[in-house]
Scaffold this motif. Structure first.
Motif, PDB file in Angstrom:
ATOM      1  N   ARG A  25      10.835 -19.977   0.918  1.00 19.06           N
ATOM      2  CA  ARG A  25      10.097 -18.898   0.271  1.00 19.06           C
ATOM      3  C   ARG A  25       9.073 -19.443  -0.717  1.00 19.06           C
ATOM      4  N   THR A  26       9.481 -20.380  -1.573  1.00 16.65           N
ATOM      5  CA  THR A  26       8.533 -20.931  -2.544  1.00 16.65           C
ATOM      6  C   THR A  26       7.393 -21.662  -1.841  1.00 16.65           C
ATOM      7  N   PHE A  27       7.693 -22.360  -0.753  1.00 17.31           N
ATOM      8  CA  PHE A  27       6.654 -23.041   0.019  1.00 17.31           C
ATOM      9  C   PHE A  27       5.665 -22.036   0.598  1.00 17.31           C
ATOM     10  N   MET A  28       6.176 -20.999   1.240  1.00 10.27           N
ATOM     11  CA  MET A  28       5.303 -20.016   1.880  1.00 10.27           C
ATOM     12  C   MET A  28       4.525 -19.177   0.868  1.00 10.27           C
ATOM     13  N   GLU A  29       5.125 -18.883  -0.267  1.00  9.01           N
ATOM     14  CA  GLU A  29       4.405 -18.124  -1.291  1.00  9.01           C
ATOM     15  C   GLU A  29       3.237 -18.918  -1.859  1.00  9.01           C
ATOM     16  N   PRO A  88       0.081 -16.160  -0.483  1.00 12.16           N
ATOM     17  CA  PRO A  88       0.641 -15.292  -1.517  1.00 12.16           C
ATOM     18  C   PRO A  88       1.212 -13.961  -1.021  1.00 12.16           C
ATOM     19  N   SER A  89       0.792 -13.479   0.139  1.00  9.76           N
ATOM     20  CA  SER A  89       1.329 -12.204   0.624  1.00  9.76           C
ATOM     21  C   SER A  89       2.824 -12.294   0.922  1.00  9.76           C
ATOM     22  N   PHE A  90       3.373 -13.498   1.045  1.00  7.98           N
ATOM     23  CA  PHE A  90       4.808 -13.650   1.283  1.00  7.98           C
ATOM     24  C   PHE A  90       5.632 -13.280   0.055  1.00  7.98           C
ATOM     25  N   GLU A  91       4.999 -13.166  -1.103  1.00 11.44           N
ATOM     26  CA  GLU A  91       5.710 -12.739  -2.306  1.00 11.44           C
ATOM     27  C   GLU A  91       6.252 -11.322  -2.155  1.00 11.44           C
ATOM     28  N   HIS A  92       5.624 -10.531  -1.314  1.00 14.68           N
ATOM     29  CA  HIS A  92       5.995  -9.127  -1.169  1.00 14.68           C
ATOM     30  C   HIS A  92       6.904  -8.868   0.035  1.00 14.68           C
ATOM     31  N   GLN A  93       7.334  -9.913   0.714  1.00  8.32           N
ATOM     32  CA  GLN A  93       8.200  -9.768   1.884  1.00  8.32           C
ATOM     33  C   GLN A  93       9.668  -9.840   1.467  1.00  8.32           C
ATOM     34  N   ALA A  94      10.511  -9.212   2.251  1.00  6.67           N
ATOM     35  CA  ALA A  94      11.960  -9.317   2.046  1.00  6.67           C
ATOM     36  C   ALA A  94      12.429 -10.621   2.690  1.00  6.67           C
ATOM     37  N   TRP A  95      13.272 -11.351   2.014  1.00  6.79           N
ATOM     38  CA  TRP A  95      13.787 -12.629   2.507  1.00  6.79           C
ATOM     39  C   TRP A  95      15.310 -12.585   2.582  1.00  6.79           C
ATOM     40  N   ALA A  96      15.856 -13.284   3.563  1.00  5.36           N
ATOM     41  CA  ALA A  96      17.306 -13.471   3.688  1.00  5.36           C
ATOM     42  C   ALA A  96      17.548 -14.952   3.968  1.00  5.36           C
ATOM     43  N   CYS A  97      18.694 -15.437   3.529  1.00  4.67           N
ATOM     44  CA  CYS A  97      19.010 -16.862   3.656  1.00  4.67           C
ATOM     45  C   CYS A  97      20.248 -17.055   4.524  1.00  4.67           C
ATOM     46  N   SER A  98      20.069 -17.810   5.614  1.00  2.00           N
ATOM     47  CA  SER A  98      21.206 -18.046   6.506  1.00  2.00           C
ATOM     48  C   SER A  98      22.147 -19.112   5.957  1.00  2.00           C
ATOM     49  N   VAL A  99      21.782 -19.785   4.870  1.00  2.00           N
ATOM     50  CA  VAL A  99      22.699 -20.740   4.242  1.00  2.00           C
ATOM     51  C   VAL A  99      23.668 -19.998   3.325  1.00  2.00           C
ATOM     52  N   SER A 100      23.105 -19.144   2.458  1.00  2.00           N
ATOM     53  CA  SER A 100      23.941 -18.542   1.414  1.00  2.00           C
ATOM     54  C   SER A 100      24.400 -17.119   1.718  1.00  2.00           C
ATOM     55  N   GLU A 101      23.829 -16.463   2.721  1.00  2.00           N
ATOM     56  CA  GLU A 101      24.161 -15.063   2.956  1.00  2.00           C
ATOM     57  C   GLU A 101      24.991 -14.818   4.217  1.00  2.00           C
ATOM     58  N   ILE A 102      25.368 -15.878   4.889  1.00  2.00           N
ATOM     59  CA  ILE A 102      26.244 -15.748   6.060  1.00  2.00           C
ATOM     60  C   ILE A 102      27.491 -16.568   5.797  1.00  2.00           C
ATOM     61  N   GLU A 103      28.631 -15.971   6.010  1.00  2.00           N
ATOM     62  CA  GLU A 103      29.901 -16.671   5.813  1.00  2.00           C
ATOM     63  C   GLU A 103      30.250 -17.390   7.113  1.00  2.00           C
TER      64      GLU A 103
END
Length: 69
Positions: A32-36, A40-55
């Motif tokens: 996210r930080t790389f793409m933002e 800059p339009s990536f700042e307004h996108q919803a993000w999900a993380c497959s490392v921390s948000e999937i058990e």
């Protein structure tokens, strides 16, 4: 990026604005930080993380014969 290849930031921004509901990345905190910074339009996108948000351990226990870690 890949050496010798470029992405047009305006094309990427238009794609993200029109087609993307949520961006799923493996380690989204980095991506996210790389793409933002890149677009800059990536700042307004919803993000999900497959490392921390999937058990993953729970998912693996439900899979037949699949082992993770």
């Amino acid at each position: 990026m890949v050496n010798g290849h470029n992405l047009d930031p305006n094309h990427v921004a238009a794609f993200a604005a029109d087609a993307v509901v949520v961006i799923i990345a493996h380690n989204a905190a980095f991506d996210r930080t790389f793409m933002e910074r890149y677009c800059p339009s990536f700042e307004h996108q919803a993000w999900a993380c497959s490392v921390s948000e999937i058990e993953w351990r729970i998912m693996a226990s439900k899979a037949h014969g699949c082992r993770i870690c």
